[in-house]
Design an enzyme around this catalytic site. Structure first.
Site, PDB file in Angstrom:
ATOM      1  CB  CYS A 289      41.030  35.244  42.694  1.00 31.80           C
ATOM      2  SG  CYS A 289      39.235  35.382  42.534  1.00 31.80           S
TER       3      CYS A 289
ATOM      4  CB  CYS B 213      54.831  38.912  24.217  1.00 36.11           C
ATOM      5  SG  CYS B 213      53.412  38.649  23.133  1.00 36.11           S
TER       6      CYS B 213
ATOM      7  CE1 TYR C   1      30.936  31.158  47.064  1.00 38.87           C
ATOM      8  CE2 TYR C   1      32.321  31.022  49.024  1.00 38.87           C
ATOM      9  CZ  TYR C   1      31.262  31.594  48.347  1.00 38.87           C
ATOM     10  OH  TYR C   1      30.528  32.597  48.930  1.00 38.87           O
TER      11      TYR C   1
END
Length: 463
Positions: free
Chosen positions: A416, A80, A320
């Protein structure tokens, strides 16, 4: 220059040679100067670097990488062109194989340091064959650079837009949506939002892509309801983005960093796009939470299903549950699945997605998992498996206590955040469960994030 109030071996603006021994939780290099910890973004383990100290705290400092004196073989040239200025990725300069090793080690370190867990099997990180072009959603702010309209991502810890021509981790359709829509806005003289003066109209361009269907959605987040030349805008978007099936306006007039407002209007086409994970279909609205890497989502959910060990007779709770992505995977193999989620719109989507797939054994309720699941327990609901997939802060202690009281045969914890995962596994270990194994999954290549699926079983000896 004012001396720090505490004795440390480094001074701001001075240069030091530092041996980098690890990576921090945000992907920055970590080394020591006379035993004092210094974080150096873009430096890698195994390297010796020259760094200029930019910040000094009582127990650590930050340095800017000036020169890599000895490079690791794991260092690579980022593809990038704006990588060193953009805040989107942190690890493009580290080989992908080394990224996967690092993410596994992050999990191991969290389990041992925070969870005090010994002997837990942590598998090698499941990575991607092609770890590029994987994101199905782009949220790009608009701004002005040299008097012209620009789109890009924010520089780290700022609201300075770094202009981009394309993003190597985005699906190509998203790049097309962002740049084509920006060009159309410029042609029509539709102003971008200025967060300093709270004037102007278009705050963000958002693209959503159905990886398996090819359907795309264009979302314009606006600082007001009225869009000048709205019909012409829609017409041009349809002409130039042929795969678009939905053009949405979201109204956000608040002075806030939150992207979406509460009001959403369909300007043209469908209210949703459709995509699949495995053999399950999902309708995805502008504001729906849907995992951004569909390839690895299938890997993550497949591992969740494997750990749940369902035979068709089980009752499962999905805490969740969001729009029901994991719930519907489970419902294919379980007798009944009960999902709970605090966001009402997500539960509405979950019910619609269950109906879309003809799954009548998936039941959903709005509320906090730490409130609803204890109530289900009091009402006599018996469960065999509980799946939790909490936000980064982890599970509320009330929920963990209820899980311990309900004594399911298995708990599958999708996380996460390795730190809060380790904390919560420790709690469950202290309350009748045994952590069997943990599987890291690379959902976000070239960033510091790592997801995990953990299997816990009832400890018959202690529980």
């Amino acid at each position: 220059m004012a001396k720090p109030k505490f004795p440390v071996p480094i001074e701001k603006n001075n240069y030091y040679e530092i041996d980098i021994t690890g990576l921090g939780h945000e992907g920055e290099g970590v080394g020591k100067v006379e035993g004092f910890t210094v974080f150096v973004p873009r430096a890698l383990p195994g390297e010796r670097v020259k760094a200029k100290i930019t910040k000094v705290q009582k127990t650590y400092g930050y340095g800017r990488l000036i020169e890599t004196l000895v490079a690791t073989p794991d260092r690579q040239e980022p593809p990038c062109p704006i990588y060193h200025r953009c805040g989107g990725c942190q690890l493009q300069h580290l080989s992908y194989e080394a990224q996967l090793r690092h993410k596994r080690q992050t999990v191991v370190d969290a389990l041992t340091r925070i969870g005090k867990l010994e002997g837990v099997k942590v598998h090698e990180t499941l990575g991607m064959e092609e770890p590029w072009l994987y994101r199905n959603k782009a949220q790009v702010p608009l701004g002005e650079i040299d008097g012209r309209l620009a789109v890009g991502f924010y520089a780290p810890r700022t609201h300075e837009i770094i202009e981009m021509q394309g993003c190597p981790i985005q699906h190509p359709y998203n790049d097309e949506i962002v740049h084509t829509t920006k060009q159309i806005l410029q042609e029509l003289g539709i102003k971008h939002y200025d967060e300093q003066t709270h004037t102007g109209l278009v705050r963000h361009i958002i693209g959503r892509v159905g990886f398996h269907t090819g359907e795309t959605m264009v979302v314009l987040v606006t600082n007001g309801r009225k869009i000048p030349k709205a019909e012409l805008l829609v017409e041009k978007i349809r002409e130039r983005i042929p795969h678009v099936v939905s053009i949405i306006q979201n109204v956000n007039t608040q002075q806030t960093n939150v992207i979406f407002g509460r009001e959403t209007v369909t300007l043209w086409g469908n209210d949703t796009i459709t995509d699949t994970i495995g053999d399950i279909k999902f309708d995805i609205s502008a504001r729906s939470f849907f995992q951004v890497n569909p390839v690895q989502t299938e890997v993550l959910y497949g591992k969740t299903l494997e750990y749940a060990q369902l035979t068709g007779t089980e009752t499962v709770i999905d805490a969740y549950c969001g729009i029901g992505t994991i719930s519907l995977f489970l419902a294919k193999k379980a007798k009944d699945v009960y999902g709970v989620e605090v966001v009402p719109e997500a539960i509405e989507d979950a019910k619609k997605n269950a109906a879309l797939n003809g799954l009548e054994n998936a039941h959903f309720e709005v509320g906090g998992a730490e409130v609803v699941i204890p109530r289900w327990h009091e009402e006599g609901v018996k469960v065999d498996v509980i799946v939790v997939d909490p936000p980064r802060k982890g599970c509320e202690e009330e929920l963990l206590a209820t899980i311990a009281e309900m004594k399911p045969e298995r708990v599958v914890y999708v996380s996460c955040n390795p730190s809060t995962l380790a904390r919560d596994l420790r709690y469950l270990e202290d309350h009748g469960f045994k952590t069997v194994e943990v599987q890291p999954v690379d959902m976000f290549p070239h960033t510091f994030h790592v997801e995990c699926v953990s299997l816990l079983v009832r400890d018959r000896i202690s529980g």
